[in-house]
Scaffold this active site. Sequence first.
Site, PDB file in Angstrom:
ATOM      1  N   PHE A 131       0.858  -1.189   0.000  1.00 36.78           N
ATOM      2  CA  PHE A 131       0.000   0.000   0.000  1.00 36.78           C
ATOM      3  C   PHE A 131       0.900   1.248   0.000  1.00 36.78           C
ATOM      4  O   PHE A 131       1.896   1.300   0.720  1.00 36.78           O
ATOM      5  CB  PHE A 131      -0.918  -0.011   1.224  1.00 36.78           C
ATOM      6  CG  PHE A 131      -1.985   1.020   1.131  1.00 36.78           C
ATOM      7  CD1 PHE A 131      -3.110   0.805   0.349  1.00 36.78           C
ATOM      8  CD2 PHE A 131      -1.861   2.235   1.784  1.00 36.78           C
ATOM      9  CE1 PHE A 131      -4.096   1.780   0.225  1.00 36.78           C
ATOM     10  CE2 PHE A 131      -2.844   3.215   1.664  1.00 36.78           C
ATOM     11  CZ  PHE A 131      -3.962   2.989   0.884  1.00 36.78           C
ATOM     12  N   ASP A 213       1.233  -4.764   8.287  1.00 36.72           N
ATOM     13  CA  ASP A 213       0.081  -3.892   8.117  1.00 36.72           C
ATOM     14  C   ASP A 213      -1.147  -4.807   8.015  1.00 36.72           C
ATOM     15  O   ASP A 213      -1.236  -5.639   7.105  1.00 36.72           O
ATOM     16  CB  ASP A 213       0.265  -3.058   6.833  1.00 36.72           C
ATOM     17  CG  ASP A 213      -0.886  -2.099   6.591  1.00 36.72           C
ATOM     18  OD1 ASP A 213      -2.022  -2.398   6.997  1.00 36.72           O
ATOM     19  OD2 ASP A 213      -0.645  -1.056   5.948  1.00 36.72           O
ATOM     20  N   TYR A 238     -11.222   1.669  10.410  1.00 37.52           N
ATOM     21  CA  TYR A 238     -12.403   2.194   9.708  1.00 37.52           C
ATOM     22  C   TYR A 238     -12.905   1.265   8.613  1.00 37.52           C
ATOM     23  O   TYR A 238     -13.886   1.566   7.951  1.00 37.52           O
ATOM     24  CB  TYR A 238     -12.139   3.592   9.131  1.00 37.52           C
ATOM     25  CG  TYR A 238     -10.831   3.790   8.396  1.00 37.52           C
ATOM     26  CD1 TYR A 238     -10.621   3.235   7.149  1.00 37.52           C
ATOM     27  CD2 TYR A 238      -9.807   4.547   8.958  1.00 37.52           C
ATOM     28  CE1 TYR A 238      -9.418   3.431   6.476  1.00 37.52           C
ATOM     29  CE2 TYR A 238      -8.604   4.745   8.306  1.00 37.52           C
ATOM     30  CZ  TYR A 238      -8.416   4.178   7.061  1.00 37.52           C
ATOM     31  OH  TYR A 238      -7.228   4.364   6.406  1.00 37.52           O
ATOM     32  N   LYS A 239     -12.184   0.138   8.405  1.00 36.71           N
ATOM     33  CA  LYS A 239     -12.644  -0.794   7.363  1.00 36.71           C
ATOM     34  C   LYS A 239     -13.585  -1.815   8.008  1.00 36.71           C
ATOM     35  O   LYS A 239     -14.678  -1.464   8.433  1.00 36.71           O
ATOM     36  CB  LYS A 239     -11.441  -1.454   6.700  1.00 36.71           C
ATOM     37  CG  LYS A 239     -10.480  -0.471   6.026  1.00 36.71           C
ATOM     38  CD  LYS A 239      -9.348  -1.215   5.365  1.00 36.71           C
ATOM     39  CE  LYS A 239      -8.256  -0.310   4.869  1.00 36.71           C
ATOM     40  NZ  LYS A 239      -8.633   0.498   3.712  1.00 36.71           N
ATOM     41  N   ARG A 387     -12.872  -3.506  -7.365  1.00 37.09           N
ATOM     42  CA  ARG A 387     -12.653  -4.220  -6.100  1.00 37.09           C
ATOM     43  C   ARG A 387     -13.978  -4.285  -5.342  1.00 37.09           C
ATOM     44  O   ARG A 387     -14.613  -3.270  -5.089  1.00 37.09           O
ATOM     45  CB  ARG A 387     -11.591  -3.469  -5.297  1.00 37.09           C
ATOM     46  CG  ARG A 387     -11.000  -4.247  -4.162  1.00 37.09           C
ATOM     47  CD  ARG A 387      -9.885  -3.470  -3.507  1.00 37.09           C
ATOM     48  NE  ARG A 387     -10.370  -2.251  -2.859  1.00 37.09           N
ATOM     49  CZ  ARG A 387      -9.712  -1.594  -1.907  1.00 37.09           C
ATOM     50  NH1 ARG A 387      -8.527  -2.019  -1.505  1.00 37.09           N
ATOM     51  NH2 ARG A 387     -10.208  -0.495  -1.372  1.00 37.09           N
TER      52      ARG A 387
HETATM   53  C1  LIG Z   1      -3.087  -1.497   3.632  1.00 39.23           C
HETATM   54  C2  LIG Z   1      -3.352  -0.091   4.048  1.00 39.23           C
HETATM   55  N1  LIG Z   1      -2.463   0.568   4.814  1.00 39.23           N
HETATM   56  C3  LIG Z   1      -2.690   1.853   5.206  1.00 39.23           C
HETATM   57  C4  LIG Z   1      -3.829   2.518   4.826  1.00 39.23           C
HETATM   58  C5  LIG Z   1      -4.098   3.948   5.174  1.00 39.23           C
HETATM   59  O1  LIG Z   1      -3.522   4.397   6.300  1.00 39.23           O
HETATM   60  P1  LIG Z   1      -4.014   5.772   6.971  1.00 39.23           P
HETATM   61  O2  LIG Z   1      -5.234   5.453   7.765  1.00 39.23           O
HETATM   62  O3  LIG Z   1      -2.871   6.219   7.758  1.00 39.23           O
HETATM   63  O4  LIG Z   1      -4.383   6.709   5.869  1.00 39.23           O
HETATM   64  C6  LIG Z   1      -4.777   1.874   4.036  1.00 39.23           C
HETATM   65  C7  LIG Z   1      -5.991   2.608   3.626  1.00 39.23           C
HETATM   66  O5  LIG Z   1      -6.793   2.206   2.853  1.00 39.23           O
HETATM   67  C8  LIG Z   1      -4.534   0.550   3.632  1.00 39.23           C
HETATM   68  O6  LIG Z   1      -5.413  -0.099   2.859  1.00 39.23           O
END
Ligand SMILES: Cc1ncc(COP(=O)(O)O)c(C=O)c1O
Length: 427
Positions: A131, A213, A238-239, A387
């Site tokens: 990401f 992550d 938030y997901k 997606r």
């Molecule tokens: C794998 C992954 N890492 C990090 C993030 C985003 O991180 P942040 O909340 O710091 O914007 C996302 C957001 O969709 C993500 O899918």
Amino acid sequence: MPDTTAHPRNDAEHRDATDPLASLRTRFVIPDEKLIYLDGNSLGRLSKASLDRVREVVADEWGDRLIRSWNERWQTLPQTVGDYLGQHFLGAAPGQVVVSDSTSVNLYKLASAALDARPGRDVIVSDLNNFPTDRYILEGLAAARGLELKLVEFDELLGPTADQLRAVLDGDGLAGRIALVSLSQVDYRSAALADLAAVNQVVHEAGALVLWDLCHSAGSVPIELDASGTDFAVGCTYKYLNGGPGSPAFLYANASLIDGVRQPIWGWYGQNDQFAMGQGYDPVPSATRFLVGTPQVVGVSLVEAGAQVLAEVGIKPLRDKGVALTEFAIELFDAWLAPLGFTLGSPRDSAVRGSHVSVRHPEAYRICRALIEQDVIPDFRTPDRVRLGMAPATTRFVDVWDAFDAMRRIVETKAYEQIDPTRTDVT
Ligand SMILES: Cc1ncc(COP(=O)(O)O)c(C=O)c1O
């Protein structure tokens, strides 16, 4: 012409009627039953418990109790909610998880701590297609410290496998040089699901630390951070965890490492005996040392409310439903979309797939926009992926059927040709 007779809509209706989690949907605010929402892997739905909780925290705890709420409840929220996530979703014993800041900031704090813990080593390894925020943060750390960032290209449908990683870590004169390996457990494009324990072992054999992550796995697949020997992890709420837009993220640090590591931002919320207001930074001997400043109370409270709804049913039934939904999606893909020139952008084997499915088509962007115009909401991931996120708590089998039926019709009739190809900011 694709065959639709073999997959009538009442097949999906039957699956919903026999779904043991079907009633979970009633715990969420769903103002428009006709909207087909397949983006719970990006922004989870609002739970009714979150609405009640926001009233409680704003009107009662803030409005009525005012500053007394810090002692009554707020001060320890990052830890109590962190422990709660650890217990129900992350396989982490207490004292190792806190909820704070964003995934990006937490990744920076933990990567930096890990690099300090491996002095003399000068290489960070990550995934070339990780990401973006993960890559940028590691790139920045490497630049600031004069380290090399080695980005490895993994097969999108396999994700970072232990075997491929071992070959990389053993090769290229890297022996003794790798400080940190940072990867995503579920690939945000394909949903390929990595094997934490196997990868952790390979990283540890190379003498390095590992930082995962978990954004696309937390709340959708069972995670065993302690049992898999994970060093560090971050993830957003938030997901699938339904914490709300921009809700604070979590971080995990393995208890065996905490005393020996420090994060780069020495804030007072990481300080032992914080209100002694003393001289000199002396961090708390738990994951609390990774906190920085005053917790985002409303945000952390909503993380708790969203997570509680899921914890009541448990991650195992949620995972089973996620598997059933994605299997159904792939069945419909094979019957309807493959004959129309789509390719599958996700693993076929559910054991190595998270809870979304990507389908690929050269006109994916315009197909996505056409779907949204018909109240079917997936998202687009560059260059050619539609997606479809199947949040197990709220997605119905008929939603999957209707979305695939809509996609099939849009391509059969070339309805996407009416759509302006200019890209919007958030896709
Ligand atoms: C794998 C992954 N890492 C990090 C993030 C985003 O991180 P942040 O909340 O710091 O914007 C996302 C957001 O969709 C993500 O899918």
